[in-house]
Design a protein around this motif. Structure first.
Motif, PDB file in Angstrom:
ATOM      1  N   LYS A 271       0.870  -1.182   0.000  1.00  0.00           N
ATOM      2  CA  LYS A 271       0.000   0.000   0.000  1.00  0.00           C
ATOM      3  C   LYS A 271       0.905   1.230   0.000  1.00  0.00           C
ATOM      4  CE  LYS A 271      -1.327  -2.148   3.499  1.00  0.00           C
ATOM      5  NZ  LYS A 271      -1.846  -2.563   4.832  1.00  0.00           N
ATOM      6  N   VAL A 272       0.803   2.028  -1.050  1.00  0.00           N
ATOM      7  CA  VAL A 272       1.720   3.141  -1.275  1.00  0.00           C
ATOM      8  C   VAL A 272       0.989   4.460  -1.085  1.00  0.00           C
ATOM      9  CG1 VAL A 272       3.214   4.270  -2.977  1.00  0.00           C
ATOM     10  CG2 VAL A 272       3.117   1.774  -2.864  1.00  0.00           C
ATOM     11  N   GLY A 273       1.640   5.385  -0.422  1.00  0.00           N
ATOM     12  CA  GLY A 273       1.117   6.744  -0.284  1.00  0.00           C
ATOM     13  C   GLY A 273       1.996   7.723  -1.030  1.00  0.00           C
TER      14      GLY A 273
ATOM     15  N   LEU B   6       0.151   2.050   5.539  1.00  0.00           N
ATOM     16  CA  LEU B   6       1.009   2.147   4.360  1.00  0.00           C
ATOM     17  C   LEU B   6       2.247   1.277   4.513  1.00  0.00           C
ATOM     18  CD1 LEU B   6       0.961   6.026   3.750  1.00  0.00           C
ATOM     19  CD2 LEU B   6      -0.473   4.291   2.646  1.00  0.00           C
ATOM     20  N   THR B   7       2.765   0.818   3.372  1.00  0.00           N
ATOM     21  CA  THR B   7       4.037   0.090   3.377  1.00  0.00           C
ATOM     22  C   THR B   7       5.157   0.922   2.787  1.00  0.00           C
ATOM     23  OG1 THR B   7       3.291  -0.994   1.343  1.00  0.00           O
ATOM     24  CG2 THR B   7       3.066  -2.232   3.360  1.00  0.00           C
ATOM     25  N   ALA B   8       4.854   2.041   2.147  1.00  0.00           N
ATOM     26  CA  ALA B   8       5.879   2.932   1.597  1.00  0.00           C
ATOM     27  C   ALA B   8       5.254   4.295   1.335  1.00  0.00           C
ATOM     28  CB  ALA B   8       6.468   2.371   0.307  1.00  0.00           C
ATOM     29  N   LEU B   9       6.109   5.319   1.364  1.00  0.00           N
ATOM     30  CA  LEU B   9       5.662   6.696   1.150  1.00  0.00           C
ATOM     31  C   LEU B   9       6.541   7.343   0.085  1.00  0.00           C
ATOM     32  CD1 LEU B   9       3.610   8.786   2.436  1.00  0.00           C
ATOM     33  CD2 LEU B   9       5.574   9.636   3.732  1.00  0.00           C
ATOM     34  N   VAL B  10       5.912   8.026  -0.867  1.00  0.00           N
ATOM     35  CA  VAL B  10       6.620   8.798  -1.889  1.00  0.00           C
ATOM     36  C   VAL B  10       6.339  10.272  -1.623  1.00  0.00           C
ATOM     37  CG1 VAL B  10       6.967   9.185  -4.356  1.00  0.00           C
ATOM     38  CG2 VAL B  10       6.286   6.910  -3.533  1.00  0.00           C
TER      39      VAL B  10
ATOM     40  N   SER C 274      10.313   4.451  10.648  1.00  0.00           N
ATOM     41  CA  SER C 274      10.945   3.459   9.763  1.00  0.00           C
ATOM     42  C   SER C 274      10.042   3.075   8.596  1.00  0.00           C
ATOM     43  CB  SER C 274      11.359   2.202  10.550  1.00  0.00           C
ATOM     44  OG  SER C 274      12.331   2.524  11.520  1.00  0.00           O
ATOM     45  N   LEU C 275       9.249   4.035   8.125  1.00  0.00           N
ATOM     46  CA  LEU C 275       8.422   3.814   6.945  1.00  0.00           C
ATOM     47  C   LEU C 275       9.278   4.083   5.712  1.00  0.00           C
ATOM     48  CD1 LEU C 275       5.567   3.325   5.731  1.00  0.00           C
ATOM     49  CD2 LEU C 275       5.213   5.808   5.858  1.00  0.00           C
ATOM     50  N   PRO C 276       9.456   3.101   4.825  1.00  0.00           N
ATOM     51  CA  PRO C 276      10.290   3.321   3.627  1.00  0.00           C
ATOM     52  C   PRO C 276       9.787   4.511   2.820  1.00  0.00           C
ATOM     53  CG  PRO C 276       9.838   0.991   3.894  1.00  0.00           C
ATOM     54  CD  PRO C 276       8.980   1.705   4.907  1.00  0.00           C
ATOM     55  N   CYS C 277      10.732   5.366   2.394  1.00  0.00           N
ATOM     56  CA  CYS C 277      10.379   6.596   1.687  1.00  0.00           C
ATOM     57  C   CYS C 277      11.168   6.738   0.402  1.00  0.00           C
ATOM     58  CB  CYS C 277      10.679   7.824   2.545  1.00  0.00           C
ATOM     59  SG  CYS C 277       9.701   7.965   4.041  1.00  0.00           S
ATOM     60  N   VAL C 278      10.502   7.206  -0.633  1.00  0.00           N
ATOM     61  CA  VAL C 278      11.158   7.662  -1.851  1.00  0.00           C
ATOM     62  C   VAL C 278      10.958   9.167  -1.912  1.00  0.00           C
ATOM     63  CG1 VAL C 278      11.210   7.578  -4.372  1.00  0.00           C
ATOM     64  CG2 VAL C 278      10.789   5.484  -3.059  1.00  0.00           C
ATOM     65  N   ILE C 279      12.041   9.917  -2.049  1.00  0.00           N
ATOM     66  CA  ILE C 279      11.975  11.377  -2.040  1.00  0.00           C
ATOM     67  C   ILE C 279      12.389  11.879  -3.412  1.00  0.00           C
ATOM     68  CG2 ILE C 279      12.713  13.468  -0.857  1.00  0.00           C
ATOM     69  CD1 ILE C 279      13.583  11.526   1.466  1.00  0.00           C
TER      70      ILE C 279
END
Length: 258
Positions: free
Chosen positions: A52-54, A131-135, A161-166
Motif C-alpha cells: 500500500k503506497v502513499g 502504508l508500506t511505503a511513502l513517496v 521506519s516507513l520506507p520513503c522515496v523522495i
C-alpha cells in the motif's frame, strides 16, 4: 548476478570500508530477477497484502506527477495507492483514474502557520500504519506551507521506519534540512541532473567540488547523509546511465542504472 557490459573498477574512499563500484552504461537484468520485484498472485492474497503506497504531492499547478507515481505503483503490483494532495488537485486526480484513493487534505499558503502545518501533517500521518511505503515530492510544488508539511511528514516517516522515496520538490526539503534523512536506511533519493547538482553543491562540504565530477561528487553527497554507524539513504541519480549509491553498514556500492 547481473551481467556487466563494461569493465568494473573499484575506488576506496577513506578508511571505513566505503567503496564506489563504477560500472559501464548498462546493467543487464534478467526476467527472473525482475520477477522478484512483482508480488505473486496466490490464493491467499488479499487487498493490501501486496503493498500500500502513499504519494504526498499534487497542487494547483501539478497533477500529472502524483498520478503517474501512484499509478505506476499499482502497475508494478501494489494493491492500493493513496495520493495526499492539495485540495485544488483532488478533483483532477480523481478524474484521471478510479483506481486511486485521493485525499485532498493539504492546503497551500504562502505564510507558514505551524499549527496548520501540524494539523495537515496529522491528516496524512494517521494513515502511516496502513502504508508500506511513502513517496514524497511528485507535483508538490514550492509553496511554503506544502513544503513545511512535507518536511514534517518526512521527519515522522523516518522516525517510524516507513520506507520513503523522495523525489522532485520533496528533495528541496532535504536540501534545506539534510538532517531529515541523515542515517535513514529506508529512504531513497531520486534527483535528476539539476536536482543532483544542487545537492552536490550544497552538501558535499567541498566548495571546490564540481557536481559534474562523477563518482567523487556522488560519494561526497552520500557521505553527508551518513550517521555515526555508517547508515544513510540510497541515492539514485536519474539519467540515461545514472549511478546508484547505496549505503548500509559503512558500505557504499555504486552501479549504473538504466
Amino acid at each position: 548476478g547481473p551481467r556487466l557490459d563494461h569493465d568494473q573498477t573499484t575506488t576506496r574512499l577513506g578508511k571505513d570500508r566505503a567503496y564506489c563500484v563504477c560500472m559501464g552504461p548498462r546493467l543487464a537484468v534478467s526476467p527472473q530477477q525482475l520477477r522478484v520485484l512483482v508480488p505473486p498472485l496466490v490464493a491467499t492474497s488479499y487487498k493490501g497484502s501486496s503493498g500500500k503506497v502513499g504519494v504526498v504531492g499534487g497542487c494547483f499547478e501539478y497533477t500529472g506527477a502524483p498520478f503517474y507515481a501512484a499509478l505506476t505503483a499499482l502497475k508494478l503490483g501494489a494493491d492500493l495507492s493513496h495520493v495526499f494532495c492539495d485540495e485544488a488537485a483532488a478533483v483532477p486526480l480523481k478524474s484521471y483514474s478510479p483506481e486511486l484513493i485521493v485525499h485532498g487534505c493539504l492546503r497551500g499558503a504562502p505564510e507558514v502557520d505551524l499549527a496548520e502545518v501540524a494539523r495537515q501533517a496529522d491528516e496524512v500521518s494517521k494513515w502511516f500504519p496502513a502504508l508500506t511505503a511513502l513517496v514524497v515530492g511528485p507535483g508538490l510544488g514550492r509553496d511554503a506551507t506544502m513544503q513545511a508539511v512535507a518536511a514534517l511528514l518526512l521527519e515522522r516517516a523516518v522516525r517510524a521506519s516507513l520506507p520513503c522515496v523522495i523525489d522532485a520538490d520533496g528533495l528541496r526539503c532535504v536540501l534545506e534540512r539534510p538532517s531529515l534523512v541523515r542515517g535513514a536506511r529506508w529512504a531513497v533519493l531520486t534527483p535528476n541532473k539539476p536536482e543532483y547538482g544542487r545537492l552536490a553543491g550544497a552538501l558535499s562540504g567541498d566548495a571546490a567540488l564540481d557536481p559534474a565530477d562523477g563518482d567523487r561528487a556522488l560519494l561526497a553527497v552520500a557521505e553527508s547523509f551518513r550517521d555515526e554507524g555508517g547508515a544513510g539513504p540510497a541515492i539514485v541519480q536519474k539519467g540515461a546511465a545514472g549511478p546508484l549509491v547505496q549505503r548500509a553498514l559503512g558500505l557504499s556500492v555504486g552501479s549504473r542504472v538504466t
